[in-house]
Design an enzyme around this catalytic site. Structure first.
Site, PDB file in Angstrom:
ATOM      1  N   ALA A  35       0.793  -1.246  -0.185  1.00  0.00           N
ATOM      2  CA  ALA A  35       0.110  -0.090   0.066  1.00  0.00           C
ATOM      3  C   ALA A  35       0.826   1.384  -0.049  1.00  0.00           C
ATOM      4  CB  ALA A  35      -0.816   0.064   1.124  1.00  0.00           C
ATOM      5  N   ASP A 262      -4.952   3.242  -3.396  1.00  0.00           N
ATOM      6  CA  ASP A 262      -3.615   3.831  -3.170  1.00  0.00           C
ATOM      7  C   ASP A 262      -3.406   5.128  -4.150  1.00  0.00           C
ATOM      8  OD1 ASP A 262      -3.180   1.958  -1.188  1.00  0.00           O
ATOM      9  OD2 ASP A 262      -2.350   0.423  -2.458  1.00  0.00           O
TER      10      ASP A 262
END
Length: 320
Positions: A35, A262
């Protein structure tokens, strides 16, 4: 004056992807996934200096992680090598836009992150972390605490993406561990369901009945500077102590949904670094997220700054 630099902190894994359904003698391609490093690559492609802090194994997968991040312009001088192995994630592409995911990360080098690994210098203007990292281990959670403390001492802002993962822990445990980070960040980013865990109700289930608007208002009162709420493919809004903005999401052909959140974060933080108004931050966040879902991979399709205008305004589609 040098451009503001962002430090991201978390685990990056070797990613293995099947071309089709996983089977004997299937073809797999290698990449990386994580992430925070997805956000780092997104920021770097948009022209922002960014560094990644984390641990990888002293193994070939660790080499791949560091080489890939360097190739994307991400500074990895703060990375550590570990005797434990680099974590891995397998994407089994069951349908064109549906992949089953399996992890091999228990006891990984990334989960061994500790406070001793955190050393933010005075050039860091912002720190970005997600809720995945404290879920990996107690030492990784302590590392995030240290990052918050160092950022505060250096006057850097802190961005925290709640990023709740049910595979890693229960809602009750996540609420208990993450609440100090959620309330101590400058920028909190979450889906409505994630944000609802941190309302004033007693316990995760009671808090989860609160709507995102009311929880966002509570966090602003608690000292959070801005709360960004992602409503998936519909819209996103942001609230501060004095403003509120909302923007619809972009309609694009979805190829792979993984990494969309993200990408959204990278776009939002990029516009924040540029000093853009709230509306523009959300527009850029939606654009970068739209690029992410339009390509296979966590980060491979993220745009450069010159490519941002290839995606139309809200409600538009990818230009071909």
């Amino acid at each position: 004056m040098s451009p503001a630099r962002v430090a991201v902190i978390g685990e990056t894994m070797l990613a293995l992807r099947s071309a089709g359904q996983l089977a004997l003698n299937a073809t797999l391609t290698t990449s990386i996934a994580g992430a925070e490093s997805n956000v780092a690559i997104g920021l770097s492609r948009l022209g922002h200096p960014v560094s990644w802090i984390g641990r990888v194994g002293s193994d070939a997968p660790g080499d791949v992680v560091l080489k890939a991040l360097r190739a994307e312009g991400v500074d990895v001088s703060g990375a550590q090598r570990d005797s434990a192995g680099t974590g891995m994630i397998l994407f089994d592409r069951r349908l064109p836009a549906v992949s089953r995911v399996a992890y091999a990360r228990t006891g990984s080098a990334g989960s061994a992150l500790s406070p001793a690994d955190i050393d933010l210098d005075d050039g860091v203007a912002g720190v970005h972390v997600s809720g995945v990292t404290p879920a990996l281990s107690e030492s990784a959670g302590a590392a995030v605490q240290e990052a918050f403390a160092q950022a505060r001492r250096r006057g850097a802002w802190i961005s925290f993406d709640i990023n709740y993962r049910a595979r890693l822990w229960s809602k009750e445990r996540a609420r208990a561990v993450l609440e100090p980070f959620v309330r101590g960040a400058d920028v909190v980013i979450a889906s409505p369901d994630e944000l609802a865990l941190f309302g004033s109700g007693s316990g995760a289930e009671a808090a989860g009945t609160q709507d995102a608007e009311s929880v966002a208002a509570e966090l602003i009162v608690a000292g959070v500077r801005e709360v960004v709420v992602k409503n998936g493919a519909e819209s996103a809004f942001v609230v501060t102590g004095s403003e509120r903005a909302e923007q619809p999401a972009l309609r694009v052909e979805e190829v792979d949904p993984i990494g969309a959140g993200d990408g959204f974060v990278a776009g939002y933080l990029s516009a924040l670094l540029d000093g853009a108004a709230l509306d523009e931050r959300l527009r850029r966040a939606h654009k970068v997220g739209a690029f992410a879902v339009s390509s296979v991979g966590d980060w491979e399709g993220l745009p450069t700054r010159a490519e941002l205008d290839l995606i139309g305004s809200a409600g538009g589609s990818v230009m071909r």
